[in-house]
Design a protein around this motif. Structure first.
Motif, mmCIF file in Angstrom:
data_model
loop_
_atom_site.group_PDB
_atom_site.id
_atom_site.type_symbol
_atom_site.label_atom_id
_atom_site.label_comp_id
_atom_site.label_asym_id
_atom_site.label_seq_id
_atom_site.Cartn_x
_atom_site.Cartn_y
_atom_site.Cartn_z
ATOM 1 N N PRO A 1 17.689 1.645 -0.911
ATOM 2 C CA PRO A 1 17.483 2.353 -2.174
ATOM 3 C C PRO A 1 16.758 3.677 -1.952
ATOM 4 C CG PRO A 1 16.815 0.060 -2.346
ATOM 5 C CD PRO A 1 17.106 0.319 -0.921
ATOM 6 N N GLU A 2 17.040 4.628 -2.832
ATOM 7 C CA GLU A 2 16.510 5.985 -2.676
ATOM 8 C C GLU A 2 14.972 6.006 -2.679
ATOM 9 O OE1 GLU A 2 17.093 9.625 -1.525
ATOM 10 O OE2 GLU A 2 18.732 8.191 -1.787
ATOM 11 N N PHE A 3 14.384 5.158 -3.554
ATOM 12 C CA PHE A 3 12.911 5.213 -3.688
ATOM 13 C C PHE A 3 12.207 4.818 -2.386
ATOM 14 C CE2 PHE A 3 13.733 0.763 -4.900
ATOM 15 C CZ PHE A 3 12.743 0.087 -4.203
ATOM 16 N N MET A 4 12.909 4.062 -1.531
ATOM 17 C CA MET A 4 12.287 3.637 -0.267
ATOM 18 C C MET A 4 12.174 4.785 0.732
ATOM 19 S SD MET A 4 13.573 -0.152 0.617
ATOM 20 C CE MET A 4 13.133 -1.551 -0.383
ATOM 21 N N LYS A 5 12.822 5.888 0.401
ATOM 22 C CA LYS A 5 12.731 7.045 1.297
ATOM 23 C C LYS A 5 11.577 7.969 0.895
ATOM 24 C CE LYS A 5 17.637 6.815 2.339
ATOM 25 N NZ LYS A 5 18.946 7.421 2.173
ATOM 26 N N SER A 6 10.894 7.580 -0.190
ATOM 27 C CA SER A 6 9.810 8.440 -0.705
ATOM 28 C C SER A 6 8.598 8.436 0.236
ATOM 29 C CB SER A 6 9.412 7.924 -2.089
ATOM 30 O OG SER A 6 8.080 8.234 -2.354
ATOM 31 N N PHE A 7 7.935 9.591 0.294
ATOM 32 C CA PHE A 7 6.712 9.732 1.092
ATOM 33 C C PHE A 7 5.624 8.783 0.566
ATOM 34 C CE2 PHE A 7 2.454 11.696 1.041
ATOM 35 C CZ PHE A 7 2.178 11.689 2.397
ATOM 36 N N TRP A 8 5.485 8.743 -0.775
ATOM 37 C CA TRP A 8 4.433 7.924 -1.383
ATOM 38 C C TRP A 8 4.666 6.435 -1.125
ATOM 39 C CZ3 TRP A 8 -0.046 9.690 -2.483
ATOM 40 C CH2 TRP A 8 -0.177 11.039 -2.828
ATOM 41 N N PHE A 9 5.942 6.072 -1.077
ATOM 42 C CA PHE A 9 6.280 4.687 -0.775
ATOM 43 C C PHE A 9 5.762 4.335 0.635
ATOM 44 C CE2 PHE A 9 9.282 1.655 1.205
ATOM 45 C CZ PHE A 9 9.050 0.569 0.398
ATOM 46 N N GLY A 10 6.036 5.256 1.570
ATOM 47 C CA GLY A 10 5.577 5.053 2.954
ATOM 48 C C GLY A 10 4.068 4.907 3.018
ATOM 49 N N VAL A 11 3.362 5.819 2.301
ATOM 50 C CA VAL A 11 1.885 5.782 2.308
ATOM 51 C C VAL A 11 1.401 4.463 1.697
ATOM 52 C CG1 VAL A 11 -0.204 6.855 1.351
ATOM 53 C CG2 VAL A 11 1.664 8.287 2.207
ATOM 54 N N HIS A 12 2.013 4.124 0.563
ATOM 55 C CA HIS A 12 1.619 2.909 -0.153
ATOM 56 C C HIS A 12 1.788 1.665 0.720
ATOM 57 C CE1 HIS A 12 1.320 -0.065 -3.323
ATOM 58 N NE2 HIS A 12 2.581 -0.459 -3.130
ATOM 59 N N ILE A 13 2.964 1.518 1.290
ATOM 60 C CA ILE A 13 3.251 0.316 2.086
ATOM 61 C C ILE A 13 2.411 0.287 3.368
ATOM 62 C CG2 ILE A 13 5.034 -0.845 3.474
ATOM 63 C CD1 ILE A 13 5.522 -1.397 0.631
ATOM 64 N N THR A 14 2.311 1.446 4.038
ATOM 65 C CA THR A 14 1.538 1.482 5.295
ATOM 66 C C THR A 14 0.084 1.089 5.039
ATOM 67 O OG1 THR A 14 2.971 3.238 6.059
ATOM 68 C CG2 THR A 14 0.921 2.934 7.278
ATOM 69 N N ASP A 15 -0.503 1.658 3.985
ATOM 70 C CA ASP A 15 -1.907 1.325 3.681
ATOM 71 C C ASP A 15 -2.060 -0.142 3.294
ATOM 72 O OD1 ASP A 15 -3.056 3.779 4.244
ATOM 73 O OD2 ASP A 15 -2.512 4.594 2.293
ATOM 74 N N ALA A 16 -1.087 -0.630 2.516
ATOM 75 C CA ALA A 16 -1.167 -2.043 2.109
ATOM 76 C C ALA A 16 -1.104 -2.948 3.339
ATOM 77 C CB ALA A 16 -0.027 -2.372 1.153
ATOM 78 N N LEU A 17 -0.199 -2.618 4.263
ATOM 79 C CA LEU A 17 -0.068 -3.448 5.467
ATOM 80 C C LEU A 17 -1.322 -3.361 6.336
ATOM 81 C CD1 LEU A 17 3.656 -2.852 6.471
ATOM 82 C CD2 LEU A 17 2.658 -4.891 5.446
ATOM 83 N N LEU A 18 -1.868 -2.148 6.444
ATOM 84 C CA LEU A 18 -3.117 -2.006 7.222
ATOM 85 C C LEU A 18 -4.233 -2.817 6.559
ATOM 86 C CD1 LEU A 18 -2.978 1.781 8.168
ATOM 87 C CD2 LEU A 18 -3.150 -0.108 9.787
ATOM 88 N N GLY A 19 -4.275 -2.776 5.230
ATOM 89 C CA GLY A 19 -5.276 -3.538 4.476
ATOM 90 C C GLY A 19 -5.137 -5.025 4.727
ATOM 91 N N TYR A 20 -3.899 -5.523 4.642
ATOM 92 C CA TYR A 20 -3.701 -6.966 4.858
ATOM 93 C C TYR A 20 -3.917 -7.341 6.328
ATOM 94 C CZ TYR A 20 -2.408 -7.772 0.063
ATOM 95 O OH TYR A 20 -2.479 -7.896 -1.289
ATOM 96 N N ALA A 21 -3.605 -6.420 7.215
ATOM 97 C CA ALA A 21 -3.892 -6.676 8.646
ATOM 98 C C ALA A 21 -5.401 -6.818 8.843
ATOM 99 C CB ALA A 21 -3.358 -5.522 9.492
ATOM 100 N N ALA A 22 -6.162 -5.932 8.197
ATOM 101 C CA ALA A 22 -7.626 -5.991 8.331
ATOM 102 C C ALA A 22 -8.169 -7.279 7.711
ATOM 103 C CB ALA A 22 -8.260 -4.772 7.677
#
Lengths: 255, 346
Positions: free
Chosen positions: A102-123
């Motif tokens: 989907p187009e929204f998955m190519k968004s910069f904010w999506f990348g930031v959102h998911i990366t931070d969430a994953l880093l948060g859950y990793a921590a």
């Protein structure tokens, strides 16, 4: 993980010397791999479960690397990197290319959102792992059983500090993930409300860790109680996220 | 050509005699040039509180162990007090093996105790500086120091506390991160607490407080440790501000009761409280173990810890022996003159 294991269980001097450098090399290679995937498929590598697991493996390793540098304690690496290893193993076995996303998955904010969430859950995962290691050592010392855990792990205060660094990182990354999500949501899904179960769930976990940090800083929580709570918080986070993903239908089901 | 070693250690003499044969570094330095007069081409002497040894090599004469032992006894003027029978003598391949055993801690009274290593290093350096150590001694002592390093790196034969006072430090180090930021309160002034206090001081503990029902004794110990005294009737109020308590008073009932410990725990702003009860009868209510961030240990626990450490060290002996055997085999393979020197002489 292998060199960390050799260092922990066999006390091999070469393993002690090279393990942190090996971690850096592996992290660099993993980063290049994720970057290459992003460039090749024109979307952040978070569009399928195997991709997310690979990102999670990377996040766990990066977070551990930061904690290792800050605490200067390298003895716990084997236990933490085991988590990353199994995430990556699962990812490597099942990963496949997604030709259409989907187009929204190519968004910069999506990348930031998911990366931070994953880093948060990793921590969060790492904080629970440190909580567990603390409790293992605590029980050995309390019970006057001076075994392998007693001999090899860093002292209780160091484990508590490592746990607290992980909790703090979890709180920071979840803050960033929530902020990015809140900014990005109206852009990607104009009709959706903020009353999304996953958003509420993440905000509750964020609040829980925020209260934990304040309690620790004010001296209300320490030692064993803090470790038990950090394990409980991880279990609550894992359970609630699993339940939300399984039983609630919402826009947060990206794939 | 001959390689020989004579000396005194716990295998051959009681501690008092070993101390009599102790040579200071200055004495060793002045002794080294005299070795040539005995026909010794190369020699090294090292001396510690647990052993004194002379290593000698001659490329011309057969060295007589008796004359080497006599030399050491004469230089210390102990001929009457320490008989020659309390010395040992070795030659040939046994010399190299013995040196490796000493350097790795295999030959120590407490296995793995390699405190003598600094003396071996300084003994060899002095011999080297004075020109008494040549290629044979250099090869031998280089091998011993490398072997010791390898043992330290790859085995845990020298790890773990082997005395009650160092066990107390070890326990503290498994609980606390930085002892420099910790405060210790000593209740009593017995020899064991004093020794523990000194061990903790060596690790740079932040602050010492001493209390005793005899103010004079408290003052003496505080001076020894560089700490401050607290009046005995007021020390309980200070508990919430300390991290470690060492207690050793002959007193009944408990000096620290259940209520005292509970109050201290409630008022604490600091992390964990480590209590070491070395008193007879017990000074601290065992109830303390039930409190979450309070750790209570007694002399028995520390003795158990020491025992476990010694057992763990013993379990490492085969690994260290394998290292020593490997080094000796390498030395023997290196050709002349080692193949000749390694031949045992009768």
């Amino acid at each position: 993980m292998w060199t960390y294991g050799k260092s922990f269980f066999r006390d091999l001097p070469w393993a002690k010397r090279v393990k942190s450098s090996f971690l850096l090399v592996v992290l660099t290679a993993h980063f290049i791999y994720l970057l290459a995937r992003t460039v090749s498929f024109s979307h952040p590598p978070v569009t399928s479960i195997p991709e997310i697991l690979s990102m999670l493996a990377f996040s766990v390793s990066v977070t551990y690397g930061v904690i290792e540098r800050r605490s200067r304690a390298t003895e716990t690496g084997y236990f933490i990197l085991n988590i990353a290893f199994f995430f990556q193993l699962f990812s490597s076995v099942f990963i496949h290319d997604m030709p259409i996303v989907p187009e929204f998955m190519k968004s910069f904010w999506f990348g930031v959102h998911i990366t931070d969430a994953l880093l948060g859950y990793a921590a969060i995962t790492i904080s629970a792992a440190y909580g567990l290691l603390y409790l293992m050592l605590y029980h050995e010392i309390k019970a006057r059983q001076f075994g392998v855990i007693y001999k090899k792990l860093p002292n209780l205060e160091t484990l508590e500090r490592m746990n607290f660094i992980a909790i703090t990182l979890a709180f920071i990354f979840l803050s960033l993930a929530i902020t990015a999500g809140v900014i990005w949501l109206p852009m990607a899904f104009p009709g959706n409300s903020y009353a999304d179960p996953k958003l509420i769930g993440t905000a509750s976990i964020w609040l829980m860790y925020g209260v934990g940090i304040i309690s620790k800083m004010r001296g209300l929580l320490r030692g064993r109680s803090l470790m038990v709570l950090s394990i409980c918080a991880f279990l609550v986070a894992a359970f609630s996220m699993t339940m939300i993903n399984l039983f609630f239908s919402n826009f947060h089901h990206f794939n | 050509m001959m390689l020989a070693c004579v000396g005194i250690s716990h295998h051959t003499a009681p501690p008092g005699m070993i101390e009599e044969v102790f040579f200071s570094e200055a004495e060793v330095r002045s002794l080294l040039p005299e070795l040539k007069s005995l026909g010794i081409s190369e020699g090294v002497i090292f001396s510690s509180s647990s052993r004194t040894e002379l290593y000698a090599y001659s490329d011309q004469v057969d060295l007589l162990a008796d004359s080497l032992i006599y030399f050491l006894r004469k230089k210390k003027s102990i001929e009457a007090r320490v008989p020659a029978a309390n010395f040992f003598s070795l030659n040939g391949s046994i010399v190299a093996e013995h040196l490796l055993n000493v350097a790795t801690g295999l030959d120590s009274m407490i296995v793995g105790d390699n405190g003598v290593l600094t003396k071996i290093r300084s003994g060899f350096e002095m011999a080297n500086q004075t020109g008494v150590a040549g290629p044979i001694m250099k090869r031998l002592f280089d091998m011993a120091l490398k072997c010791s390093q390898k043992t330290c790196d790859t085995t845990s034969i020298s790890e773990g506390a082997i005395s009650v006072s160092s066990a107390a430090v070890e326990l503290a180090q498994h609980i606390f991160d930085d002892l420099k930021r910790k405060t210790i309160l000593i209740v009593g002034s017995g020899e064991t607490v004093q020794q523990m206090g000194l061990s903790l001081k060596e690790r740079g503990i932040g602050a010492f407080y001493v209390t005793h029902n005899s103010a004079e004794k408290a003052e003496i110990l505080a001076r020894t440790l560089g700490g401050m005294t607290i009046p005995f009737d007021a020390f309980r109020e200070r508990l919430s501000g300390v991290d470690i308590v060492l207690s050793s008073l002959q007193s009944a009932p408990f000096i620290l009761s259940k209520q005292n410990i509970k109050d201290a725990e409630r008022g604490r702003t600091r992390g964990t409280l480590l209590l070491m009860d070395l008193g007879m009868p017990r000074n601290i209510d065992p109830f303390a173990t039930e409190l979450e961030q309070v750790f209570l240990y007694d002399l028995d626990t520390l003795t158990i810890l020491v025992g476990e450490n010694i057992s763990r060290r013993r379990a490492e002996i085969p690994r260290v022996q394998a290292i020593v055997t490997g080094e000796l085999a390498r030395l023997q393979r290196s050709g002349k003159p080692w193949d000749l020197l390694m031949q045992p002489r009768t």
